[in-house]
Design an enzyme around this catalytic site. Structure first.
Site, short mmCIF file in Angstrom:
data_model
loop_
_atom_site.label_atom_id
_atom_site.label_comp_id
_atom_site.label_asym_id
_atom_site.label_seq_id
_atom_site.Cartn_x
_atom_site.Cartn_y
_atom_site.Cartn_z
N ALA A 263 -42.24 68.11 -3.98
CA ALA A 263 -41.31 69.25 -4.03
C ALA A 263 -41.33 69.92 -5.41
O ALA A 263 -41.42 69.23 -6.42
CB ALA A 263 -39.89 68.77 -3.71
N PRO A 264 -41.32 71.27 -5.45
CA PRO A 264 -41.13 72.21 -4.34
C PRO A 264 -42.41 72.57 -3.58
O PRO A 264 -42.40 73.49 -2.76
CB PRO A 264 -40.57 73.45 -5.05
CG PRO A 264 -41.19 73.40 -6.39
CD PRO A 264 -41.30 71.94 -6.77
N GLY A 266 -45.64 73.45 -4.78
CA GLY A 266 -46.62 74.39 -5.33
C GLY A 266 -48.01 73.81 -5.51
O GLY A 266 -49.02 74.47 -5.21
N ASP A 312 -40.53 57.63 0.03
CA ASP A 312 -40.05 57.29 -1.31
C ASP A 312 -41.24 56.93 -2.19
O ASP A 312 -42.01 56.03 -1.88
CB ASP A 312 -39.09 56.11 -1.19
CG ASP A 312 -38.42 55.74 -2.51
OD1 ASP A 312 -38.94 56.10 -3.57
OD2 ASP A 312 -37.36 55.08 -2.46
N ASP A 330 -46.96 63.49 -9.86
CA ASP A 330 -46.17 64.36 -10.75
C ASP A 330 -44.74 63.83 -10.71
O ASP A 330 -43.96 64.18 -9.82
CB ASP A 330 -46.25 65.81 -10.28
CG ASP A 330 -45.55 66.77 -11.22
OD1 ASP A 330 -45.57 66.51 -12.43
OD2 ASP A 330 -44.98 67.76 -10.74
N CYS A 383 -43.44 67.30 -16.72
CA CYS A 383 -43.12 68.57 -17.39
C CYS A 383 -42.26 68.28 -18.61
O CYS A 383 -41.31 69.01 -18.89
CB CYS A 383 -42.44 69.55 -16.44
SG CYS A 383 -40.95 68.91 -15.65
#
Length: 443
Positions: A263-264, A266, A312, A330, A383
């Site tokens: 999610a989201p 991309g 999960d 990620d 990030c």
């Protein structure tokens, strides 16, 4: 309520209830569809701009008010905050209009006795706005950066320790800027040049991306969801640093890819474009509402090769052992690379949060690595900018789980890429801050 009043209540919700800025704004706009495009942009600028600079703004207020910010009522404090933001950072707005609106709102909320206080503080600040004395940069560099760029001191200390003072200052400066909207072109449906022409005809300003050949920057966007190009699925919103991750992954048309925390969505979408809707992508998330949002976007983009899975990331699913040529891990992180978009991160995250996140990140790595075939690729990313969430996790993982770092072949001059990992600072390309490591399973 007018735009300034809405912005004040949004700030109170974010700061007092610890709500996310983007979700608060989304909720306000969905519940008040009559707010004009111009007012939406103004409210967004007031809220996010004030959040990016809130420690500096409070420092200014405290320099000119006998009553300090910690003792002010939330409504009065946030009226002052958005007003100081306008005076300091939005030069096109007349100071008189800012002060009058603040006083009128104060009276409207039955704080007549404080209207003179609000007016006096703001007009005094306005007269002296170009002569605000900050902490001495040479004598107290940490306090200087923390005040000027609105960070908690522990964050500045970590940035300086890891990157040195000058680079830390560049990061802070870059994170103080409002981000541009970056989009990823759906090359299964349209070429980049065709989309560029279409967006220009819709009245948008369009610029080339500076990292990815498949990216465009757009401004004067009004409401993106109303764009014909958006409705037809010709693009999705995605920062270039995330796009670079997919390009490093280098998906092939016959690959099986697992996007562990998608999610989201991309990165999965961009993989699908490169794979020309072939192969198979398993996009997972632990939250059902996020899966539903990804499903809606898949339909809009007309993607055929993504299977959505409510799973999960910290749990290993035996049935998926060694099915993937490549996986994207990620992980949830502290987010200090995306404070341009989510400035509330600067005030809500703590050092204890980072320690807890490192544990979760390692649990996800431990649960995910067996999905990769021998010789397959695992991309680990965050990030954030901090080493304990990034390279320290990677070194721990390689030491214990049979992976090695692989050289990253990209046409960008980024330190450590030949060692198998890169840290993209917001100050490098005006993108999100991002960490990417490329790993190969060797046993």
């Amino acid at each position: 309520m007018n735009a300034r009043e809405i912005a004040v209540y949004a700030l109170i919700d974010i700061l007092e209830q610890q709500s996310y800025n983007n979700l608060t704004l989304k909720k306000i706009f969905s519940e008040n569809k009559d707010i004009s495009t111009q007012d939406r942009a103004f409210i967004t600028e007031l809220v996010n701009g004030t959040l990016r600079n809130i420690i500096y703004i409070d420092y200014i207020i405290n320099s000119f008010s006998n009553t300090k910010t910690k003792k002010m009522k939330p409504l009065i404090l946030n009226i002052l905050r958005i007003s100081v933001y306008q005076i300091k950072f939005m030069e096109k707005i007349p100071t008189s209009a800012v002060c009058n609106e603040a006083v009128n709102f104060t009276k409207k909320k039955k704080f007549n006795g404080l209207s003179g206080f609000v007016n006096g503080v703001l007009r005094n600040i306005a007269r002296n706005i170009d002569n605000i004395a900050l902490p001495d940069e040479e004598k107290t560099p940490i306090e200087f950066l923390a005040t000027k760029y609105s960070y908690e001191k522990w964050v500045i200390e970590k940035l300086i320790k890891q990157f040195g003072y000058e680079k830390a200052k560049e990061i802070c400066k870059a994170n103080a800027l409002a981000p541009k909207v970056s989009i990823c072109v759906n090359t299964n449906k349209i070429t980049k040049n065709e989309l560029k022409d279409m967006l220009i005809k819709e009245g948008m300003n369009v610029e080339e991306g500076n990292i990815s050949n498949n990216s465009l920057y757009i401004t004067k966007t009004k409401n993106i969801a109303n764009s014909n190009a958006f409705k037809k699925g010709y693009f999705h919103i995605m920062d270039q640093s995330s796009m670079l991750l997919v390009e490093i992954l280098n998906p092939k048309e016959d690959d099986v890819i697992i996007d562990v925390c998608s999610a989201p969505g991309g990165k999965s979408f961009y993989c699908s474009y490169i794979m020309k809707n072939k192969g198979k992508i398993f996009s997972r998330d632990i939250h059902s509402h996020k899966i539903e949002l990804i499903k809606d976007t898949i339909k809009r983009l007309d993607i055929k090769n993504i299977d959505l899975e409510l799973k999960d990331g910290t749990i290993f699913y035996k049935e998926n052992e060694e099915i993937a040529d490549k996986i994207i891990v990620d992980v949830p992180c502290s987010g200090f690379g995306i404070v341009r978009k989510k400035p509330d991160i600067k005030y809500t995250k703590t050092e204890d949060d980072i320690k807890e996140l490192v544990c979760i990140q390692r649990e996800i790595l431990k649960a995910s690595y067996k999905y990769v075939k021998k010789g397959g690729t695992l991309l680990y990313s965050t990030c954030t900018l901090f080493e304990e969430e990034n390279i320290q996790n990677v070194k721990w993982f390689c030491k214990n789980y049979g992976f090695e770092l692989c050289s990253i072949d990209i046409p960008l001059n980024i330190e450590d890429k030949h060692k198998g990992y890169i840290t993209i600072l917001p100050s490098m390309f005006n993108t999100d801050g991002f960490f990417i490591a490329k790993l190969k399973r060797i046993n």
